[in-house]
Design an enzyme around this catalytic site. Structure first.
Site, PDB file in Angstrom:
ATOM      1  N   HIS A  55       0.903 -13.985  -7.775  1.00 34.59           N
ATOM      2  CA  HIS A  55       1.632 -12.756  -7.570  1.00 34.59           C
ATOM      3  C   HIS A  55       2.615 -12.893  -8.511  1.00 34.59           C
ATOM      4  CE1 HIS A  55       4.121  -9.745  -5.558  1.00 34.59           C
ATOM      5  NE2 HIS A  55       4.203 -10.420  -4.380  1.00 34.59           N
ATOM      6  N   LYS A  74     -17.600   7.288  -1.482  1.00 33.80           N
ATOM      7  CA  LYS A  74     -18.860   7.673  -1.734  1.00 33.80           C
ATOM      8  C   LYS A  74     -19.479   6.747  -2.740  1.00 33.80           C
ATOM      9  CE  LYS A  74     -17.504  12.528  -2.478  1.00 33.80           C
ATOM     10  NZ  LYS A  74     -17.206  13.573  -3.453  1.00 33.80           N
ATOM     11  N   ARG A  97       8.266  -4.864   0.317  1.00 42.20           N
ATOM     12  CA  ARG A  97       8.954  -5.185  -0.819  1.00 42.20           C
ATOM     13  C   ARG A  97       8.263  -4.836  -2.355  1.00 42.20           C
ATOM     14  NH1 ARG A  97      11.005  -7.799   3.017  1.00 42.20           N
ATOM     15  NH2 ARG A  97       8.609  -8.057   3.382  1.00 42.20           N
ATOM     16  N   THR A  98       7.217  -5.258  -2.449  1.00 43.51           N
ATOM     17  CA  THR A  98       6.681  -5.265  -3.618  1.00 43.51           C
ATOM     18  C   THR A  98       6.316  -3.638  -4.004  1.00 43.51           C
ATOM     19  OG1 THR A  98       5.663  -7.388  -3.249  1.00 43.51           O
ATOM     20  CG2 THR A  98       4.637  -5.999  -5.160  1.00 43.51           C
ATOM     21  N   ARG A 116      -2.811  -4.113  -5.671  1.00 41.37           N
ATOM     22  CA  ARG A 116      -2.738  -5.362  -4.723  1.00 41.37           C
ATOM     23  C   ARG A 116      -3.885  -5.196  -3.768  1.00 41.37           C
ATOM     24  NH1 ARG A 116       2.025  -7.206  -0.519  1.00 41.37           N
ATOM     25  NH2 ARG A 116       2.798  -7.947  -2.553  1.00 41.37           N
TER      26      ARG A 116
HETATM   27  C1  NCD Z   1       4.561 -11.940  -0.042  1.00 40.69           C
HETATM   28  C2  NCD Z   1       3.012 -11.580  -0.506  1.00 40.69           C
HETATM   29  O1  NCD Z   1       2.589 -10.676  -0.105  1.00 40.69           O
HETATM   30  O2  NCD Z   1       2.491 -12.605  -1.325  1.00 40.69           O
HETATM   31  N1  NCD Z   1       5.270 -11.037  -0.078  1.00 40.69           N
HETATM   32  C3  NCD Z   1       5.910 -10.373  -1.208  1.00 40.69           C
HETATM   33  O3  NCD Z   1       5.088  -9.792  -1.881  1.00 40.69           O
HETATM   34  N2  NCD Z   1       7.280 -10.562  -1.302  1.00 40.69           N
HETATM   35  C4  NCD Z   1       4.368 -13.164   0.782  1.00 40.69           C
HETATM   36  C5  NCD Z   1       3.710 -13.169   2.019  1.00 40.69           C
HETATM   37  O4  NCD Z   1       3.168 -12.219   2.383  1.00 40.69           O
HETATM   38  O5  NCD Z   1       3.782 -13.975   2.829  1.00 40.69           O
END
Ligand code: NCD
Length: 337
Positions: free
Chosen positions: A144, A95, A67-68, A116
């Protein structure tokens, strides 16, 4: 400290007004997000507001995403910009180049970063040397923020306002970063009541509770139905047990209490409730699936809609961080259509 709109690392510096501005902008960009599938593809509109702008997505391999990652990519493309993947495995990180130097170099090549990483501090290292906006797409088990903004946007769209809701968060409140940012986001609104239902060992860390009216329920998850019903929520926010972040020791000691599932029976007495989940639902994990598939088509379940809202909300976040004002967007839309 007020939000400088340079980066989006945590929810904390955003004011209620900042969040409401993002809601307004997301509404404006909604017709250019492609999420309304009742409109045939050839009639879907997009914008070229961000033509020539480049987004670099730095998603660590050990932090998978559907999703993200996908919605940032889509949001950028629907606005005419270009998302590009940064492949750490093929980069000079191999490296032993530092994260800070990598950030400085990459920021010379593009206009916005989305990061991320398993290490909650990685994002701060990026910010240190970056010449461009940095967006936190999940830093370990900390926060998040873009998920929270789309969660709040979903709540607002469903019931007209964020104020005055009772929200019951269920599952892994210790390692679930979406729940941490959500607490920080809800704190900006009035008359909010939050219940946190978790098994022992997965409680909400104190530092995310802040000033919120928060009621912890630490339970054996087999008793979920009665505790959940008693909290009488408008919104349930279910979360996955973050198996990958839990130590073997904890799993061994308490793991048997972690398994839970929300199904039609769990919601037997909750008629006026919306069921949210940041997704993914862990189908084959030993702790899930935390929501039964039979609820997918239940009108109370809004998790797919919630995920779709990520596109207009991320469009709004991108344009704000790139320095566009509401008036720039309005005049661009006027010129285009
Ligand atoms: C979540 C995350 O990655 O923190 N997913 C997301 O980004 N929608 C939730 C999860 O992984 O449980």
């Amino acid at each position: 400290m007020a939000w400088d709109k340079k980066h989006l690392i945590e929810i904390d510096p955003l004011s209620r007004k900042d969040i409401e501005n993002l809601f307004e902008l997301a509404d404006k960009l909604l017709p250019y997000s492609g999420i309304d599938k009742t409109i045939p593809p050839k009639e879907q509109k997009s914008l070229n507001l961000l033509q020539g702008k480049i987004m670099r997505l730095w998603f660590e391999e050990k932090e998978p995403s559907t999703r993200t990652y996908g919605s940032f990519q889509t949001a950028m493309e629907r606005l005419g910009g270009e998302p590009q993947e940064f492949n750490e495995g093929k980069s000079s990180i191999k490296k032993k180049e530092s994260t800070e130097h990598t950030s400085r170099i990459l920021s010379g090549q593009c206009d916005i970063f989305v990061d991320r990483h398993r290490d909650p501090l990685h994002i701060h290292m990026l910010v240190e040397k970056s010449l461009i906006p940095v967006v936190n797409a999940g830093n370990g088990s900390d926060q998040h923020p873009t998920q929270t903004l789309l969660d709040l946007y979903t709540i607002k769209k469903k019931v007209g306002k964020v104020d005055g809701n009772i929200i019951t968060i269920v599952g892994d409140l210790k390692y679930g970063r979406t729940t941490h940012s959500l607490m920080k986001g809800l704190e900006k609104f009035d008359d909010i009541e939050v219940h946190g239902i978790s098994p022992p060992g997965l409680e909400m860390p104190e530092k995310y509770i802040g000033d919120i009216r928060y009621y912890p329920h630490i339970i054996d998850m087999r008793n979920l139905k009665s505790v959940l019903t008693e909290t009488n929520p408008n919104f349930i926010y279910a979360t996955r047990i973050q198996d990958e972040r839990i130590s073997w020791r904890m799993r061994l000691l308490k793991g048997s209490m972690y398994r839970y599932q929300i199904n039609k029976d769990t919601l037997e007495y909750l008629f006026n409730v919306y069921l949210m989940h940041p997704l993914p639902i862990a189908t084959n994990s030993k702790y899930g699936p935390e929501i039964a598939t039979e609820l997918d088509d239940d009108p109370r379940a809004i998790y797919f809609e919630q995920a779709d809202n990520g596109i207009p909300m991320r469009e709004a976040i991108i344009v704000i961080l790139l320095g566009y004002r509401k008036s720039d967007i309005e005049s661009h839309i006027k010129q285009t259509f």
